[in-house]
Design a protein around this motif. Structure first.
Motif, PDB file in Angstrom:
ATOM      1  N   ALA A  15       0.856  -1.195   0.000  1.00 31.67           N
ATOM      2  CA  ALA A  15       0.000   0.000   0.000  1.00 31.67           C
ATOM      3  C   ALA A  15       0.889   1.241   0.000  1.00 31.67           C
ATOM      4  O   ALA A  15       1.130   1.833   1.045  1.00 31.67           O
ATOM      5  N   PRO A  16       1.391   1.649  -1.171  1.00 30.29           N
ATOM      6  CA  PRO A  16       2.351   2.754  -1.251  1.00 30.29           C
ATOM      7  C   PRO A  16       1.871   4.070  -0.643  1.00 30.29           C
ATOM      8  O   PRO A  16       2.679   4.844  -0.148  1.00 30.29           O
ATOM      9  N   SER A  17       0.583   4.314  -0.632  1.00 29.88           N
ATOM     10  CA  SER A  17       0.084   5.595  -0.114  1.00 29.88           C
ATOM     11  C   SER A  17      -0.321   5.523   1.361  1.00 29.88           C
ATOM     12  O   SER A  17      -0.867   6.485   1.903  1.00 29.88           O
ATOM     13  N   CYS A  18      -0.029   4.410   2.022  1.00 31.34           N
ATOM     14  CA  CYS A  18      -0.409   4.231   3.423  1.00 31.34           C
ATOM     15  C   CYS A  18       0.369   5.201   4.318  1.00 31.34           C
ATOM     16  O   CYS A  18       1.579   5.364   4.187  1.00 31.34           O
ATOM     17  N   ASP A  19      -0.337   5.832   5.250  1.00 34.74           N
ATOM     18  CA  ASP A  19       0.250   6.761   6.216  1.00 34.74           C
ATOM     19  C   ASP A  19       0.883   5.959   7.356  1.00 34.74           C
ATOM     20  O   ASP A  19       0.202   5.582   8.311  1.00 34.74           O
ATOM     21  N   LEU A  20       2.173   5.691   7.260  1.00 36.84           N
ATOM     22  CA  LEU A  20       2.851   4.861   8.262  1.00 36.84           C
ATOM     23  C   LEU A  20       2.834   5.482   9.650  1.00 36.84           C
ATOM     24  O   LEU A  20       2.687   4.774  10.647  1.00 36.84           O
ATOM     25  N   ASP A  21       2.973   6.795   9.727  1.00 34.02           N
ATOM     26  CA  ASP A  21       2.923   7.452  11.042  1.00 34.02           C
ATOM     27  C   ASP A  21       1.545   7.283  11.674  1.00 34.02           C
ATOM     28  O   ASP A  21       1.428   7.053  12.876  1.00 34.02           O
ATOM     29  N   GLY A  22       0.506   7.380  10.865  1.00 35.99           N
ATOM     30  CA  GLY A  22      -0.852   7.170  11.369  1.00 35.99           C
ATOM     31  C   GLY A  22      -1.061   5.746  11.857  1.00 35.99           C
ATOM     32  O   GLY A  22      -1.688   5.518  12.898  1.00 35.99           O
ATOM     33  N   VAL A  23      -0.530   4.784  11.118  1.00 35.32           N
ATOM     34  CA  VAL A  23      -0.642   3.377  11.514  1.00 35.32           C
ATOM     35  C   VAL A  23       0.110   3.145  12.820  1.00 35.32           C
ATOM     36  O   VAL A  23      -0.402   2.501  13.738  1.00 35.32           O
ATOM     37  N   ARG A  24       1.321   3.693  12.922  1.00 36.60           N
ATOM     38  CA  ARG A  24       2.085   3.562  14.178  1.00 36.60           C
ATOM     39  C   ARG A  24       1.286   4.152  15.349  1.00 36.60           C
ATOM     40  O   ARG A  24       1.280   3.589  16.441  1.00 36.60           O
ATOM     41  N   GLY A  25       0.665   5.289  15.111  1.00 35.21           N
ATOM     42  CA  GLY A  25      -0.153   5.909  16.161  1.00 35.21           C
ATOM     43  C   GLY A  25      -1.296   5.012  16.606  1.00 35.21           C
ATOM     44  O   GLY A  25      -1.573   4.893  17.799  1.00 35.21           O
ATOM     45  N   MET A  26      -1.959   4.368  15.650  1.00 34.76           N
ATOM     46  CA  MET A  26      -3.058   3.450  15.997  1.00 34.76           C
ATOM     47  C   MET A  26      -2.545   2.250  16.786  1.00 34.76           C
ATOM     48  O   MET A  26      -3.178   1.810  17.752  1.00 34.76           O
ATOM     49  N   LEU A  27      -1.405   1.712  16.371  1.00 38.79           N
ATOM     50  CA  LEU A  27      -0.834   0.572  17.082  1.00 38.79           C
ATOM     51  C   LEU A  27      -0.401   0.961  18.492  1.00 38.79           C
ATOM     52  O   LEU A  27      -0.575   0.188  19.444  1.00 38.79           O
ATOM     53  N   GLU A  28       0.131   2.155  18.646  1.00 37.79           N
ATOM     54  CA  GLU A  28       0.502   2.631  19.988  1.00 37.79           C
ATOM     55  C   GLU A  28      -0.736   2.851  20.854  1.00 37.79           C
ATOM     56  O   GLU A  28      -0.689   2.633  22.068  1.00 37.79           O
ATOM     57  N   ARG A  29      -1.842   3.268  20.251  1.00 38.13           N
ATOM     58  CA  ARG A  29      -3.095   3.417  21.007  1.00 38.13           C
ATOM     59  C   ARG A  29      -3.553   2.066  21.555  1.00 38.13           C
ATOM     60  O   ARG A  29      -4.003   1.967  22.693  1.00 38.13           O
ATOM     61  N   VAL A  30      -3.447   1.027  20.737  1.00 41.30           N
ATOM     62  CA  VAL A  30      -3.813  -0.313  21.203  1.00 41.30           C
ATOM     63  C   VAL A  30      -2.929  -0.709  22.378  1.00 41.30           C
ATOM     64  O   VAL A  30      -3.420  -1.197  23.400  1.00 41.30           O
ATOM     65  N   ARG A  31      -1.629  -0.469  22.250  1.00 40.72           N
ATOM     66  CA  ARG A  31      -0.709  -0.787  23.350  1.00 40.72           C
ATOM     67  C   ARG A  31      -1.075   0.013  24.603  1.00 40.72           C
ATOM     68  O   ARG A  31      -1.041  -0.511  25.715  1.00 40.72           O
ATOM     69  N   ALA A  32      -1.433   1.276  24.444  1.00 45.30           N
ATOM     70  CA  ALA A  32      -1.810   2.118  25.581  1.00 45.30           C
ATOM     71  C   ALA A  32      -3.077   1.587  26.263  1.00 45.30           C
ATOM     72  O   ALA A  32      -3.170   1.575  27.493  1.00 45.30           O
TER      73      ALA A  32
END
Length: 128
Positions: free
Chosen positions: A50-67
């Protein structure tokens, strides 16, 4: 041995296509009072998928799950006192870029080691 449940976190860049990459695992073991998430985002693999995927946004979502796993609150995070409630919130179906897969179960003596084993088996790409 203690029973546990786990869910694989999936990156779904276009929910209309229902295609995904496994990017994380959440493991809940009530008997061990354990709830934790581990994730690994392979940027080259995501870029090819997915070349247009927002990696920073995905990292943020994954960190929210961890939180949420760790019981953090504020910043729009849910407030649940019990780990089982937090796991229930994490596994609830959603139409976002990071989605939980089906719930699976198993037995372990060491939930933290099992989380790492599942991450290696279900998320990491064999680099050999």
């Amino acid at each position: 041995m203690k029973a546990y449940q786990y869910v694989v976190l999936r990156l779904v860049p276009r929910v209309d296509r229902d295609e995904f990459l496994n990017v994380g695992v959440v493991l809940y073991c009530q008997d061990a009072d354990f709830l934790e998430a581990a994730w690994e985002l392979d940027e080259a693999r995501v870029g090819a998928f997915a070349p247009s995927c927002d990696l920073d946004g995905v990292r943020g979502m994954l960190e929210r799950v961890r939180a949420v796993c760790r019981g953090e609150t504020g910043r729009g995070l849910p407030t649940f006192d019990k780990r089982g409630q937090r796991f229930g919130w994490i596994i609830a179906p959603r139409s976002t870029v990071v989605q939980p897969g089906p719930v699976h179960g198993g037995l372990t003596d060491d939930p933290a080691a099992e989380l790492e084993r599942l991450l290696a088996r279900l998320v990491r790409v064999d680099r050999a």
